[in-house]
Design an enzyme around this catalytic site. Sequence first.
Site, PDB file in Angstrom:
ATOM      1  N   HIS A  96     -10.084  -6.342  -2.416  1.00 37.09           N
ATOM      2  CA  HIS A  96     -11.147  -6.314  -1.399  1.00 37.09           C
ATOM      3  C   HIS A  96     -12.318  -5.572  -2.022  1.00 37.09           C
ATOM      4  O   HIS A  96     -12.254  -4.361  -2.208  1.00 37.09           O
ATOM      5  CB  HIS A  96     -10.671  -5.549  -0.155  1.00 37.09           C
ATOM      6  CG  HIS A  96      -9.538  -6.211   0.552  1.00 37.09           C
ATOM      7  ND1 HIS A  96      -9.691  -7.389   1.272  1.00 37.09           N
ATOM      8  CD2 HIS A  96      -8.226  -5.881   0.669  1.00 37.09           C
ATOM      9  CE1 HIS A  96      -8.522  -7.728   1.791  1.00 37.09           C
ATOM     10  NE2 HIS A  96      -7.623  -6.839   1.437  1.00 37.09           N
ATOM     11  N   ASP A 153     -11.560 -10.731  -1.108  1.00 31.51           N
ATOM     12  CA  ASP A 153     -12.811 -11.012  -0.398  1.00 31.51           C
ATOM     13  C   ASP A 153     -13.896 -10.147  -0.985  1.00 31.51           C
ATOM     14  O   ASP A 153     -13.633  -9.127  -1.613  1.00 31.51           O
ATOM     15  CB  ASP A 153     -12.695 -10.908   1.131  1.00 31.51           C
ATOM     16  CG  ASP A 153     -12.144  -9.607   1.638  1.00 31.51           C
ATOM     17  OD1 ASP A 153     -12.230  -8.598   0.929  1.00 31.51           O
ATOM     18  OD2 ASP A 153     -11.634  -9.598   2.780  1.00 31.51           O
ATOM     19  N   GLU A 213       0.824  -1.219   0.000  1.00 29.20           N
ATOM     20  CA  GLU A 213       0.000   0.000   0.000  1.00 29.20           C
ATOM     21  C   GLU A 213       0.857   1.268   0.000  1.00 29.20           C
ATOM     22  O   GLU A 213       0.688   2.142   0.846  1.00 29.20           O
ATOM     23  CB  GLU A 213      -0.965  -0.041   1.187  1.00 29.20           C
ATOM     24  CG  GLU A 213      -1.854  -1.276   1.144  1.00 29.20           C
ATOM     25  CD  GLU A 213      -2.721  -1.457   2.389  1.00 29.20           C
ATOM     26  OE1 GLU A 213      -2.668  -0.615   3.284  1.00 29.20           O
ATOM     27  OE2 GLU A 213      -3.457  -2.456   2.437  1.00 29.20           O
ATOM     28  N   GLU A 256      -5.520 -10.748  -1.905  1.00 31.96           N
ATOM     29  CA  GLU A 256      -6.328 -10.638  -0.679  1.00 31.96           C
ATOM     30  C   GLU A 256      -7.817 -10.620  -1.007  1.00 31.96           C
ATOM     31  O   GLU A 256      -8.595  -9.841  -0.423  1.00 31.96           O
ATOM     32  CB  GLU A 256      -5.953  -9.353   0.090  1.00 31.96           C
ATOM     33  CG  GLU A 256      -4.491  -9.249   0.447  1.00 31.96           C
ATOM     34  CD  GLU A 256      -4.163  -8.022   1.298  1.00 31.96           C
ATOM     35  OE1 GLU A 256      -5.077  -7.373   1.843  1.00 31.96           O
ATOM     36  OE2 GLU A 256      -2.969  -7.713   1.425  1.00 31.96           O
ATOM     37  N   ASN A 282       2.555  -4.861  -3.188  1.00 27.83           N
ATOM     38  CA  ASN A 282       1.153  -5.242  -3.000  1.00 27.83           C
ATOM     39  C   ASN A 282       0.312  -3.979  -2.835  1.00 27.83           C
ATOM     40  O   ASN A 282       0.664  -3.086  -2.080  1.00 27.83           O
ATOM     41  CB  ASN A 282       1.068  -6.117  -1.726  1.00 27.83           C
ATOM     42  CG  ASN A 282      -0.217  -6.882  -1.611  1.00 27.83           C
ATOM     43  OD1 ASN A 282      -0.705  -7.443  -2.594  1.00 27.83           O
ATOM     44  ND2 ASN A 282      -0.797  -6.911  -0.409  1.00 27.83           N
TER      45      ASN A 282
HETATM   46  O1  9MR Z   1      -6.976  -8.668   8.053  1.00 30.45           O
HETATM   47  C1  9MR Z   1      -5.984  -7.907   8.737  1.00 30.45           C
HETATM   48  C2  9MR Z   1      -6.488  -7.529  10.105  1.00 30.45           C
HETATM   49  O2  9MR Z   1      -6.608  -8.702  10.901  1.00 30.45           O
HETATM   50  C3  9MR Z   1      -5.520  -6.559  10.765  1.00 30.45           C
HETATM   51  O3  9MR Z   1      -6.102  -6.087  11.969  1.00 30.45           O
HETATM   52  C4  9MR Z   1      -5.218  -5.390   9.840  1.00 30.45           C
HETATM   53  C5  9MR Z   1      -4.157  -4.478  10.432  1.00 30.45           C
HETATM   54  O4  9MR Z   1      -2.919  -5.139  10.524  1.00 30.45           O
HETATM   55  O5  9MR Z   1      -4.759  -5.859   8.586  1.00 30.45           O
HETATM   56  C6  9MR Z   1      -5.665  -6.690   7.917  1.00 30.45           C
HETATM   57  O6  9MR Z   1      -5.092  -7.116   6.709  1.00 30.45           O
HETATM   58  C7  9MR Z   1      -4.830  -6.091   5.756  1.00 30.45           C
HETATM   59  C8  9MR Z   1      -3.594  -6.490   4.993  1.00 30.45           C
HETATM   60  O7  9MR Z   1      -2.526  -6.713   5.874  1.00 30.45           O
HETATM   61  C9  9MR Z   1      -3.214  -5.429   3.968  1.00 30.45           C
HETATM   62  N1  9MR Z   1      -4.327  -5.141   3.102  1.00 30.45           N
HETATM   63  C10 9MR Z   1      -5.603  -4.821   3.743  1.00 30.45           C
HETATM   64  C11 9MR Z   1      -5.952  -5.946   4.734  1.00 30.45           C
HETATM   65  C12 9MR Z   1      -7.306  -5.673   5.366  1.00 30.45           C
HETATM   66  O8  9MR Z   1      -7.246  -4.511   6.140  1.00 30.45           O
END
Ligand code: 9MR
Length: 375
Positions: free
Chosen positions: A255, A285, A178, A283, A219
């Site tokens: 997402h 969903d 990101e 990722e 990513n």
């Molecule tokens: O799904 C993840 C969640 O459990 C965590 O609290 C959050 C913060 O670390 O990150 C979520 O995963 C993210 C991923 O690492 C990067 N892309 C977005 C995902 C959803 O927020």
Amino acid sequence: MNAIAVVFMLLMLPSLTPGCRQLHADRLVPLAIAVVMVLPMAGVAAQPQPPLRDLASARGIAVGTAVAAGPLRDNESYRDRLGAEFGSVTPEDALKWSAVEPARGQYDFTDADRIVDFAVQHGQAVRGHTLVWHLSLPEWLTGGGFGVTELRGILKTHIETVLTRYRGRIAVWDIANEVLAEDGTLRRGFWLDRLGPDYLAEAFRWARAADPQARLYLNEYGAEHAGAKADGLRALVRDLKAQGVPIDGVGFQTHVRSSTSLSELGDVMRHFAQLGVDVAITELDVRVPLPADAVSLGRQAEVYAHAARVCLSAPRCRSITVWGFTDAVSWIPDYYFGYGAATLLDATLAAKPAYHRLTCALAAAPTRRCLWQVA
Ligand code: 9MR
């Protein structure tokens, strides 16, 4: 009516009571014989539905999932399904900086090791996630007041330590996550603000030196459709490649909502392949408004299937990773008020239409039929 159908009806005839068409228990035997005889004639072998990992690998890609350390440790059904169904795993949070290095120089690999060990035991690949991100950073790092030189050293050591530990076991890494703002320029945040734009190229170089075999990805979210972010990402990758930065792939997080169209994703991916990098859906969903109903779950299923078809037909698309495989373990309800049910299996691990549609999309090679498809 074809010959097979005629034979089938003739064989079934004794099983049915004329008039009410009700099945009699003492006539089940001829019915069973009819089914056993006719289904193979119709090319319908009684075969179990293959797991996603087998369907995907037969098509030359991997299907993976994010894995949460807690359920992996505590829940046997979660473990069983994870091992059976997926060919690749991504630790959802266990490799983030705050988890791995909660105090400076003190590493905690407990959760990450559990996930990686599980993957190795189950013949699964691992996507490492993630080293350079503006979120999930520990307080000692963000509040430490480090100067540029010291902070560069901290980042370098962190990357070297983590990649070296998992050399040979984690083959693909989301090195940076990101890094772009919505307008496609580099995102303002901890790393850019403190180190300037070179942090990105350096991170990839340090990673390559630490594990020369690993595939190194950038990513991103929101670049699944044409627009400023996809353009910015392309310009960034082109620029990094021109500088000789070792970047091997771009991950599209994906997402999305059940109402989202992924119609541009294939073209976007193609443009990245032309730059000489692999691509992946990292990722996936598909959230639906709660309560979920048959219509929204049907739309969700179509989005999952479409994503699979895109990856299967895009050049250099290596994998599809879903961000959690059961509605019982998903970040969506906590982050998107009024939304949920975003994954392939419901909270009891029962398959949703999305699961079935995904298997069918993966199985749709010219020589195979999707025999288990639900209406
Ligand atoms: O799904 C993840 C969640 O459990 C965590 O609290 C959050 C913060 O670390 O990150 C979520 O995963 C993210 C991923 O690492 C990067 N892309 C977005 C995902 C959803 O927020």
